[in-house]
Enzyme design. Structure first.
Site, PDB file in Angstrom:
ATOM      1  CE  LYS A   1       6.860   1.654  -6.713  1.00  0.00           C
ATOM      2  NZ  LYS A   1       6.260   0.757  -7.685  1.00  0.00           N
TER       3      LYS A   1
ATOM      4  CE  LYS B   1      -0.863   7.283  -8.668  1.00  0.00           C
ATOM      5  NZ  LYS B   1      -0.006   6.280  -9.232  1.00  0.00           N
TER       6      LYS B   1
ATOM      7  CE  LYS C   1      -0.811   4.235  -2.368  1.00  0.00           C
ATOM      8  NZ  LYS C   1      -0.345   3.197  -3.238  1.00  0.00           N
TER       9      LYS C   1
HETATM   10  P1  ATP Z   1       1.900   4.860  -6.283  1.00  0.00           P
HETATM   11  O1  ATP Z   1       1.550   5.064  -4.863  1.00  0.00           O
HETATM   12  O2  ATP Z   1       2.805   5.871  -6.860  1.00  0.00           O
HETATM   13  O3  ATP Z   1       0.697   4.571  -7.138  1.00  0.00           O
HETATM   14  P2  ATP Z   1       2.663   2.369  -5.329  1.00  0.00           P
HETATM   15  O4  ATP Z   1       3.575   2.699  -4.223  1.00  0.00           O
HETATM   16  O5  ATP Z   1       1.236   2.025  -5.024  1.00  0.00           O
HETATM   17  O6  ATP Z   1       2.725   3.531  -6.370  1.00  0.00           O
HETATM   18  P3  ATP Z   1       2.789   0.077  -7.099  1.00  0.00           P
HETATM   19  O7  ATP Z   1       3.871  -0.451  -7.928  1.00  0.00           O
HETATM   20  O8  ATP Z   1       1.671   0.714  -7.834  1.00  0.00           O
HETATM   21  O9  ATP Z   1       3.346   1.148  -6.090  1.00  0.00           O
HETATM   22  O10 ATP Z   1       2.254  -1.068  -6.130  1.00  0.00           O
HETATM   23  C1  ATP Z   1       2.777  -2.382  -6.013  1.00  0.00           C
HETATM   24  C2  ATP Z   1       2.068  -3.133  -4.910  1.00  0.00           C
HETATM   25  O11 ATP Z   1       2.326  -2.541  -3.635  1.00  0.00           O
HETATM   26  C3  ATP Z   1       0.536  -3.148  -5.035  1.00  0.00           C
HETATM   27  O12 ATP Z   1       0.057  -4.438  -4.707  1.00  0.00           O
HETATM   28  C4  ATP Z   1       0.075  -2.160  -4.011  1.00  0.00           C
HETATM   29  O13 ATP Z   1      -1.222  -2.456  -3.529  1.00  0.00           O
HETATM   30  C5  ATP Z   1       1.113  -2.359  -2.913  1.00  0.00           C
HETATM   31  N1  ATP Z   1       1.240  -1.165  -2.079  1.00  0.00           N
HETATM   32  C6  ATP Z   1       1.611   0.066  -2.498  1.00  0.00           C
HETATM   33  N2  ATP Z   1       1.650   0.938  -1.470  1.00  0.00           N
HETATM   34  C7  ATP Z   1       1.295   0.231  -0.363  1.00  0.00           C
HETATM   35  C8  ATP Z   1       1.169   0.570   1.023  1.00  0.00           C
HETATM   36  N3  ATP Z   1       1.419   1.790   1.460  1.00  0.00           N
HETATM   37  N4  ATP Z   1       0.806  -0.407   1.882  1.00  0.00           N
HETATM   38  C9  ATP Z   1       0.561  -1.666   1.454  1.00  0.00           C
HETATM   39  N5  ATP Z   1       0.670  -2.050   0.166  1.00  0.00           N
HETATM   40  C10 ATP Z   1       1.027  -1.125  -0.736  1.00  0.00           C
END
Ligand code: ATP
Ligand code: LTN
Length: 331
Positions: A196, A108, A193
């Site tokens: 968001k 990040k 991955k």
């Molecule tokens: P950012 O990528 O901006 O950090 P994020 O998409 O990871 O945000 P979070 O709210 O931080 O969103 O994550 C919530 C849950 O979703 C966590 O348990 C995280 O491990 C899971 N998660 C996030 N992205 C993925 C993905 N691409 N595949 C599987 N699980 C995911």
């Protein structure tokens, strides 16, 4: 059991298939705490009005996917001040070196540089450890990207217990198996991955995307140039785009990706079926979301009830930790 999600509202398929969908089943089998981590959301710039609106949107979305506030405890992190207080005690347990090794911090800050990064982005995993340890959670369901943060949480709990006597339960991560939602990839950049904070919105399917948007994103998903018999196969290292589509279709229809692969010989039909399966999977969630948002006060009530339940547990654990390190109880 405890887990968290950032209430930035743009909840996507990775969040849903990697975490949220499992929570809905787990709520009946465990004593569950689900935290909307609004304080974590402040580690990067956000518009205040948007954070407020997205927090409520996200609460409604969690109810829409099937969390039942009478069965589990759903709450906003900032409503339970014990999180920030325990975070301080754990910051005095963690070392600079171990936080510097966190890949999420490195990722990040890769673009903007470390100098300008908020200190909260650096200490983010310590607040996450506080979220978990306050509830004596022994099971933490998360996507694969959170593995390292969970290891840190375990290390901090063990170090604290060793230093001050047994205070915390040492938690374990519960991560879906590979190919079963652990790591959903970006449709445009299948080696990254789904996130968001992705660069292109085209690669991320949001839970509230209308069917047309889902279809267009899936149809434009990046695959590869291979053609002919055997091109459709589950091989994440060699064929990340195709494997991701197979995983998505498998998850939407309750099958393993390799089993899905056996039914296709071309990418076009695979994409069309993946798109319609995802639309069908999300249809009831979107319908319920519309109903919930038309009923004012439902999410507010759930969050108020959740904050009371969470506070009752968190205050006992915090008291134990304060006492362990030698803070004098308030007379
Ligand atoms: P950012 O990528 O901006 O950090 P994020 O998409 O990871 O945000 P979070 O709210 O931080 O969103 O994550 C919530 C849950 O979703 C966590 O348990 C995280 O491990 C899971 N998660 C996030 N992205 C993925 C993905 N691409 N595949 C599987 N699980 C995911
Ligand atoms: N860091 C997580 C969100 C998160 C979390 C938690 C997950 C904050 N606190 C506690 C599980 C348990 C993320 O970025 N996905």
């Amino acid at each position: 059991m405890l887990s968290g999600v950032q209430p930035t509202g743009d909840i996507h398929l990775g969040n849903y298939l990697g975490a949220l969908r499992g929570w809905v089943d787990d709520q009946h089998d465990y004593d569950c705490y689900f935290c909307l981590v609004d304080l974590h959301a402040l580690t990067v710039p956000r518009d205040p009005a948007e954070l407020r609106a997205k927090s409520m949107e996200c609460a409604n979305l969690l109810l829409a996917v099937g969390l039942d506030p009478d069965v589990c405890t759903l709450f906003l992190q900032s409503h339970v001040p014990e999180h920030t207080e325990l975070s301080w005690l754990l910051e005095c347990t963690a070392s600079m070196g171990e936080l510097r090794r966190m890949t999420q911090f490195k990722d990040k800050t890769a673009r903007g540089g470390e100098e300008a990064a908020r200190v909260g982005l650096f200490t983010y995993p310590v607040l996450q450890a506080a979220d978990i340890l306050l509830y004596d959670a022994d099971r933490v369901p998360v996507g694969d990207d959170q593995r390292q943060h969970l290891e840190l949480t375990r290390d901090l709990a063990m170090r604290f217990n060793k230093r001050y006597g047994k205070t915390f339960v040492v938690p374990a991560a519960a991560i879906p198996a590979a190919g079963r939602g652990a790591r959903i990839m970006d449709l445009q950049q299948p080696t990254a991955k789904m996130s968001k904070s992705a660069e292109s919105p085209q690669g991320v399917v949001l839970l509230l995307d209308p069917p047309k948007a889902i279809e267009s994103k899936v149809k434009r998903a990046v695959t590869d140039a291979e053609t002919g018999a055997g091109a459709v196969r589950y091989d994440p290292a060699a064929k990340p785009g195709v494997s991701n589509l197979l995983e998505l279709l498998g998850l939407a229809t309750g099958r393993a990706p390799a089993e899905v692969a056996a039914e296709y010989s071309q990418y076009g039909p695979l994409k069309a079926d993946a798109a319609s399966a995802l639309v069908e999977m999300l249809r009831p969630v979107q319908q319920r979301y519309r109903e919930l948002t038309a009923e004012p006060g439902v999410a507010e009530k759930a969050l108020a009830q959740g904050a009371d339940k969470a506070h009752a547990i968190a205050s006992v654990t915090l008291h134990r930790a304060r006492d362990a390190v030698g803070l004098v109880p308030r007379p």
